[in-house]
Design a protein around this motif. Sequence first.
Motif, mmCIF file in Angstrom:
data_model
loop_
_atom_site.group_PDB
_atom_site.id
_atom_site.type_symbol
_atom_site.label_atom_id
_atom_site.label_comp_id
_atom_site.label_asym_id
_atom_site.label_seq_id
_atom_site.Cartn_x
_atom_site.Cartn_y
_atom_site.Cartn_z
ATOM 1 N N ASN A 88 32.344 64.189 18.691
ATOM 2 C CA ASN A 88 33.530 65.031 18.484
ATOM 3 C C ASN A 88 34.203 64.820 17.127
ATOM 4 O OD1 ASN A 88 33.952 66.738 20.890
ATOM 5 N ND2 ASN A 88 33.936 64.789 21.964
ATOM 6 N N PHE A 89 33.625 63.977 16.273
ATOM 7 C CA PHE A 89 34.166 63.827 14.920
ATOM 8 C C PHE A 89 34.125 65.186 14.220
ATOM 9 C CE2 PHE A 89 33.016 59.069 14.050
ATOM 10 C CZ PHE A 89 33.919 58.691 15.030
ATOM 11 N N GLU A 90 35.235 65.548 13.584
ATOM 12 C CA GLU A 90 35.276 66.767 12.780
ATOM 13 C C GLU A 90 34.983 66.394 11.329
ATOM 14 O OE1 GLU A 90 39.016 68.702 13.531
ATOM 15 O OE2 GLU A 90 38.160 69.796 15.241
ATOM 16 N N LEU A 91 33.867 66.905 10.827
ATOM 17 C CA LEU A 91 33.403 66.547 9.494
ATOM 18 C C LEU A 91 33.273 67.777 8.615
ATOM 19 C CD1 LEU A 91 30.674 63.999 10.610
ATOM 20 C CD2 LEU A 91 32.917 63.453 9.661
ATOM 21 N N LEU A 92 33.221 67.549 7.325
ATOM 22 C CA LEU A 92 33.149 68.626 6.338
ATOM 23 C C LEU A 92 31.706 68.895 5.939
ATOM 24 C CD1 LEU A 92 36.047 67.240 4.187
ATOM 25 C CD2 LEU A 92 36.098 69.481 5.280
ATOM 26 N N PHE A 93 31.348 70.165 5.884
ATOM 27 C CA PHE A 93 29.998 70.536 5.477
ATOM 28 C C PHE A 93 30.050 71.671 4.458
ATOM 29 C CE2 PHE A 93 29.460 68.577 9.623
ATOM 30 C CZ PHE A 93 28.398 67.704 9.383
ATOM 31 N N PRO A 94 29.625 71.402 3.224
ATOM 32 C CA PRO A 94 29.495 72.466 2.232
ATOM 33 C C PRO A 94 28.232 73.278 2.534
ATOM 34 C CG PRO A 94 28.769 70.378 1.309
ATOM 35 C CD PRO A 94 29.274 70.077 2.693
ATOM 36 N N PRO A 95 28.021 74.390 1.832
ATOM 37 C CA PRO A 95 26.760 75.126 1.993
ATOM 38 C C PRO A 95 25.569 74.200 1.724
ATOM 39 C CG PRO A 95 28.324 76.400 0.700
ATOM 40 C CD PRO A 95 28.932 75.040 0.877
ATOM 41 N N PHE A 96 24.424 74.501 2.337
ATOM 42 C CA PHE A 96 23.263 73.615 2.262
ATOM 43 C C PHE A 96 22.852 73.320 0.821
ATOM 44 C CE2 PHE A 96 18.891 72.223 2.536
ATOM 45 C CZ PHE A 96 18.871 71.434 3.678
ATOM 46 N N SER A 97 22.868 74.338 -0.032
ATOM 47 C CA SER A 97 22.469 74.140 -1.440
ATOM 48 C C SER A 97 23.385 73.136 -2.127
ATOM 49 C CB SER A 97 22.481 75.469 -2.199
ATOM 50 O OG SER A 97 23.775 76.044 -2.172
ATOM 51 N N GLU A 98 24.679 73.183 -1.781
ATOM 52 C CA GLU A 98 25.638 72.242 -2.378
ATOM 53 C C GLU A 98 25.445 70.837 -1.803
ATOM 54 O OE1 GLU A 98 30.449 71.902 -3.265
ATOM 55 O OE2 GLU A 98 29.620 73.760 -2.444
ATOM 56 N N GLN A 99 25.071 70.755 -0.534
ATOM 57 C CA GLN A 99 24.750 69.444 0.052
ATOM 58 C C GLN A 99 23.621 68.790 -0.745
ATOM 59 O OE1 GLN A 99 24.035 69.445 4.340
ATOM 60 N NE2 GLN A 99 25.408 71.195 4.585
ATOM 61 N N THR A 100 22.606 69.588 -1.088
ATOM 62 C CA THR A 100 21.455 69.084 -1.850
ATOM 63 C C THR A 100 21.886 68.592 -3.228
ATOM 64 O OG1 THR A 100 20.044 70.667 -0.686
ATOM 65 C CG2 THR A 100 19.135 69.646 -2.657
ATOM 66 N N GLU A 101 22.775 69.329 -3.883
ATOM 67 C CA GLU A 101 23.285 68.917 -5.199
ATOM 68 C C GLU A 101 24.044 67.595 -5.101
ATOM 69 O OE1 GLU A 101 25.763 72.039 -6.637
ATOM 70 O OE2 GLU A 101 24.135 73.504 -6.817
ATOM 71 N N ILE A 102 24.868 67.475 -4.067
ATOM 72 C CA ILE A 102 25.652 66.251 -3.877
ATOM 73 C C ILE A 102 24.735 65.054 -3.630
ATOM 74 C CG2 ILE A 102 27.275 65.105 -2.296
ATOM 75 C CD1 ILE A 102 28.649 67.880 -1.998
ATOM 76 N N VAL A 103 23.690 65.261 -2.826
ATOM 77 C CA VAL A 103 22.734 64.182 -2.549
ATOM 78 C C VAL A 103 22.058 63.723 -3.841
ATOM 79 C CG1 VAL A 103 20.509 63.663 -1.465
ATOM 80 C CG2 VAL A 103 22.307 64.784 -0.135
ATOM 81 N N ALA A 104 21.618 64.676 -4.673
ATOM 82 C CA ALA A 104 20.958 64.331 -5.938
ATOM 83 C C ALA A 104 21.900 63.527 -6.832
ATOM 84 C CB ALA A 104 20.485 65.598 -6.649
ATOM 85 N N PHE A 105 23.156 63.973 -6.904
ATOM 86 C CA PHE A 105 24.167 63.268 -7.706
ATOM 87 C C PHE A 105 24.375 61.843 -7.184
ATOM 88 C CE2 PHE A 105 28.674 62.009 -7.869
ATOM 89 C CZ PHE A 105 28.865 61.908 -9.234
ATOM 90 N N LEU A 106 24.559 61.711 -5.865
ATOM 91 C CA LEU A 106 24.824 60.391 -5.278
ATOM 92 C C LEU A 106 23.604 59.472 -5.368
ATOM 93 C CD1 LEU A 106 27.009 61.258 -2.157
ATOM 94 C CD2 LEU A 106 27.727 60.105 -4.257
ATOM 95 N N ASP A 107 22.414 60.041 -5.211
ATOM 96 C CA ASP A 107 21.200 59.219 -5.354
ATOM 97 C C ASP A 107 21.166 58.555 -6.733
ATOM 98 O OD1 ASP A 107 20.287 59.801 -2.827
ATOM 99 O OD2 ASP A 107 18.757 61.244 -3.468
#
Length: 284
Positions: free
Chosen positions: A226-245
């Motif tokens: 039941n945690f309410e979490l934030l989700f950007p569009p999938f393409s932006e999720q991929t960009e964020i992952v690349a940046f954080l990696d």
Amino acid sequence: AFTEAYATLPPLAEQTAIAHYLDEKTAQLDTLINRKRRLITLLREEKTALINEAVTKGIQPNVPMKPSGTEWLGEVPAHWEVKKLKYVSTIISGAAFDSNKFCKEGNVRILKISNIQHDYIDWTETEYIPDDYASSYERFKVFNGDILFALTRPIISSGIKSARAFFDDNEQVLLNQRNAILRVSESVSEMFSYYVTHSQHFFTLFENSIDNTGQQPNISPVAIANFELLFPPFSEQTEIVAFLDTQTTKIDHTISRIEREIVLMQEYRTALISEVVTGKVCVI
């Protein structure tokens, strides 16, 4: 039989000089080591802050923002969606295996709470169960890349005990009780979701949902779902992952280098004491 041992002692004045010399030198080394340990702590805090910023605010500058409705979260990107975790994932609790069945070798490995650490799986302690006993526990199978976390007050200085499981594809691993698998749907990035579990936002939700009424504080999979979490569009999720990696790898490499420096300084400290007290280094 009693064996006599002999030690050569320098004159008292030289003993005193040696003690003063070593006090000074080891104190200097200890100060440097403590500074380096403090630096590691700060780098880990920086890593957590970096992840939290990226998965709650994004990495794109000047995007429209909206109130999150959560005091500690503040504003979030206006185009991001808020979803309960249960709508984008499945959470599977571990099985209550009979510990009498555990053995030190076999084909089916058990992943216990002691194995899950912050950001890695520690296989130092390994247990197995027999094949015939394991056959009725297939639904607790851990797949390669699964996100895992402990459910029994796993809050630590750097967050919760959350890690991804990686092992040979032909290896069979089953999850023990007091742990959970977070298996996300195809609608969200697995690695983005993993980074979310390492954010301060997730830590806070986790901490606020812990049940302290029992003997051992724990959190239920239902509460996590039941945690309410934030989700950007999938393409932006991929960009964020690349940046954080990229950014977290830099921090991890720096931490590893400092840890090696600490080990070398500790070895030098031990060697220095040995050299001085055996007279190989003159201090007078």
